[in-house]
Design an enzyme around this catalytic site. Structure first.
Site, short mmCIF file in Angstrom:
data_model
loop_
_atom_site.label_atom_id
_atom_site.label_comp_id
_atom_site.label_asym_id
_atom_site.label_seq_id
_atom_site.Cartn_x
_atom_site.Cartn_y
_atom_site.Cartn_z
N GLY A 100 2.50 13.36 -14.80
CA GLY A 100 1.97 14.20 -15.89
C GLY A 100 0.98 15.25 -15.45
O GLY A 100 0.03 15.55 -16.17
N ARG A 133 11.53 -14.09 7.10
CA ARG A 133 11.82 -13.63 5.73
C ARG A 133 10.75 -12.62 5.32
O ARG A 133 9.61 -12.71 5.76
CB ARG A 133 11.77 -14.80 4.74
CG ARG A 133 12.83 -15.86 4.98
CD ARG A 133 14.17 -15.42 4.42
NE ARG A 133 15.14 -16.49 4.42
CZ ARG A 133 15.96 -16.77 5.43
NH1 ARG A 133 15.93 -16.04 6.54
NH2 ARG A 133 16.82 -17.77 5.35
N THR A 159 -8.19 2.76 -8.79
CA THR A 159 -6.99 2.53 -7.97
C THR A 159 -7.11 1.16 -7.31
O THR A 159 -8.19 0.79 -6.84
CB THR A 159 -6.78 3.57 -6.85
OG1 THR A 159 -5.88 3.01 -5.87
CG2 THR A 159 -8.02 3.97 -6.13
N ILE A 160 -6.01 0.45 -7.27
CA ILE A 160 -6.05 -0.85 -6.60
C ILE A 160 -6.20 -0.64 -5.09
O ILE A 160 -6.62 -1.54 -4.39
CB ILE A 160 -4.80 -1.71 -6.91
CG1 ILE A 160 -3.52 -1.09 -6.35
CG2 ILE A 160 -4.69 -1.99 -8.39
CD1 ILE A 160 -2.37 -2.09 -6.28
N ASP A 161 -5.85 0.56 -4.60
CA ASP A 161 -5.90 0.80 -3.15
C ASP A 161 -7.32 0.95 -2.61
O ASP A 161 -7.54 0.88 -1.41
CB ASP A 161 -5.11 2.07 -2.79
CG ASP A 161 -3.61 1.91 -2.98
OD1 ASP A 161 -3.18 0.85 -3.46
OD2 ASP A 161 -2.88 2.86 -2.64
N MET A 184 0.52 -3.37 -1.39
CA MET A 184 0.30 -1.94 -1.63
C MET A 184 -0.81 -1.41 -0.73
O MET A 184 -1.55 -2.18 -0.13
CB MET A 184 0.03 -1.68 -3.11
CG MET A 184 1.31 -1.69 -3.92
SD MET A 184 1.05 -1.15 -5.61
CE MET A 184 2.75 -1.02 -6.18
N GLY A 185 -0.93 -0.12 -0.68
CA GLY A 185 -1.89 0.55 0.19
C GLY A 185 -1.19 1.71 0.86
O GLY A 185 -0.61 1.56 1.93
O1 F6P Z 1 -1.97 4.30 -5.76
C1 F6P Z 1 -1.74 3.01 -6.14
C2 F6P Z 1 -0.35 2.57 -5.83
O2 F6P Z 1 -0.37 1.25 -6.23
C3 F6P Z 1 0.10 2.74 -4.37
O3 F6P Z 1 -0.34 1.74 -3.51
C4 F6P Z 1 1.58 2.77 -4.51
O4 F6P Z 1 2.20 3.44 -3.44
C5 F6P Z 1 1.79 3.50 -5.79
O5 F6P Z 1 0.65 3.24 -6.58
C6 F6P Z 1 3.05 3.13 -6.50
O6 F6P Z 1 3.10 3.78 -7.70
P1 F6P Z 1 4.35 3.83 -8.71
O7 F6P Z 1 5.35 2.80 -8.28
O8 F6P Z 1 3.75 3.53 -10.04
O9 F6P Z 1 4.86 5.21 -8.62
#
Ligand code: F6P
Length: 355
Positions: A74, A273, A137-139, A181-182
């Protein structure tokens, strides 16, 4: 005073707590609040602006997601839509957004977002919208703040997953590779990996060598430890290689866990795995730490507006919530410092970082 709130970009646990903190602090001052639906898109759609009063924010502190909805598609400066021939076209709708902001008689905007949404907020500020930011942000990769809300919850979710992997890895004498994630920063992988006793942690800040990873697994094998846990951040890269993308057009990361697992199995002969935690890390109820941080951020954002400190972002700089210029925070995104005690701790614990 009539203020607007928006939750842009990917969601994070604690968004609702920020909304509640901000709305109650505003109502407390006799101000009016509205919420813009779906990031900034609500100001460009069919009047998707909703009133936010005491009742609207009742009982939402512990809820994941955002009552306002979110989107990471957006950006008003680069609005994407399908052209008549079906191809995607981009156009700048920021002037329309500013006009809609004025038409709604809004005095200030609290933009709750990560790097992308806060960057948009800063550009809107240059177009005359008085903006205050809240880092999400979770990152945990926004500069200027020790923590973003959502990060602690994501680490707790990832740690719980790693805990659960131990028993199945040990029973089957397997290597389990978990992708967390990250994108640009390895905070989730590093913190959850250490807390969950991983054997190998791969983060974007330290390009890895797969032979080093396999050596660690072989060493464990020789010591009678017939299983291993490898935590990989989605943005981790092999030395001399590039980031693993699932969808290059939208820069969606993914697949590195699978690739690492495949190489480990090939090179060590150990059954391996992999699994991807993905959006599980973004969902669910925020931890106590995140709830409190989010409520403090929301209330502090309103205090910044009361002081007319526009162009600033609230930030955790313990023990206080500080105000950091948005421009400054965005200029220096946060990464795992290689000289941090967390990295030193991982190495002291014998965890391989793949270098
Ligand atoms: O920026 C936060 C985050 O969780 C990243 O780690 C990840 O790459 C991204 O968002 C994924 O976002 P979406 O799947 O919502 O596009």
């Amino acid at each position: 005073m009539r203020i607007a709130l928006s939750t842009g970009g990917g969601d994070a646990p604690g968004l609702n707590a920020v909304i509640r903190g901000a709305v109650l602090a505003a109502v407390h001052r006799g101000w009016e609040c509205v919420g813009i639906r779906r990031g900034f898109a609500g100001l460009l759609g069919d009047d998707q602006v909703v009133p936010l009063d005491r009742a609207a924010v009742r009982g939402i502190t512990h809820l994941g997601g955002t009552i306002l909805g979110a989107t990471n598609r957006g950006d008003p400066f680069k609005w994407r839509e399908r052209g008549p021939d079906g191809t995607w076209v981009e156009r700048d709708r920021s002037d329309e957004l500013v006009a809609a902001f004025r038409a709604h008689r809004l005095d200030a905007l609290i933009a709750i977002g990560g790097e992308g949404s806060l960057g948009i907020a800063l550009r809107l500020m240059a177009k005359g919208i008085p903006v205050v930011g809240v880092p999400k942000t979770i990152d945990n990769d926004v500069g200027g703040t020790v923590a973003t809300f959502g990060f602690d919850t994501a680490v707790a979710t990832a740690t719980d997953a790693i805990d659960r992997l131990h028993s199945t890895a040990e029973s089957h004498e397997r290597v389990m590779v978990v992708e967390v994630m990250g994108r640009h920063a390895g905070f989730i992988a590093l913190n959850a990996g250490i807390a969950g006793s991983a054997d190998v942690i791969l983060i974007p800040e330290i390009p890895f060598d797969i032979t080093t990873v396999c050596d660690k697994i072989r060493r464990r094998e020789a010591e009678g430890r017939h299983f291993s846990i490898v935590v990989v951040a989605e943005g981790a890269v092999p030395k001399g290689g590039s980031v693993s993308l699932l969808d290059p057009e939208h820069e969606r990361l993914g697949g590195i866990g699978d690739k690492v697992a495949h190489s480990i199995q090939e090179m060590t002969g150990k059954e391996t795995r992999s699994l991807v935690l993905g959006h599980l890390q973004r969902g669910g109820s925020p931890t106590t730490f995140d709830r409190l941080l989010a409520l403090r951020f929301g209330a502090a954002a309103v205090r910044l507006i009361a002081e007319r400190k526009f162009g600033y972002m609230v930030a955790l700089q313990p023990p206080i919530i500080a105000a950091v210029p948005l421009e400054q925070a965005l200029a220096a995104p946060k990464r795992v410092p290689l000289d941090s005690d967390t990295i030193a701790t991982a190495r002291d614990l014998g965890i391989s970082l793949g270098d």
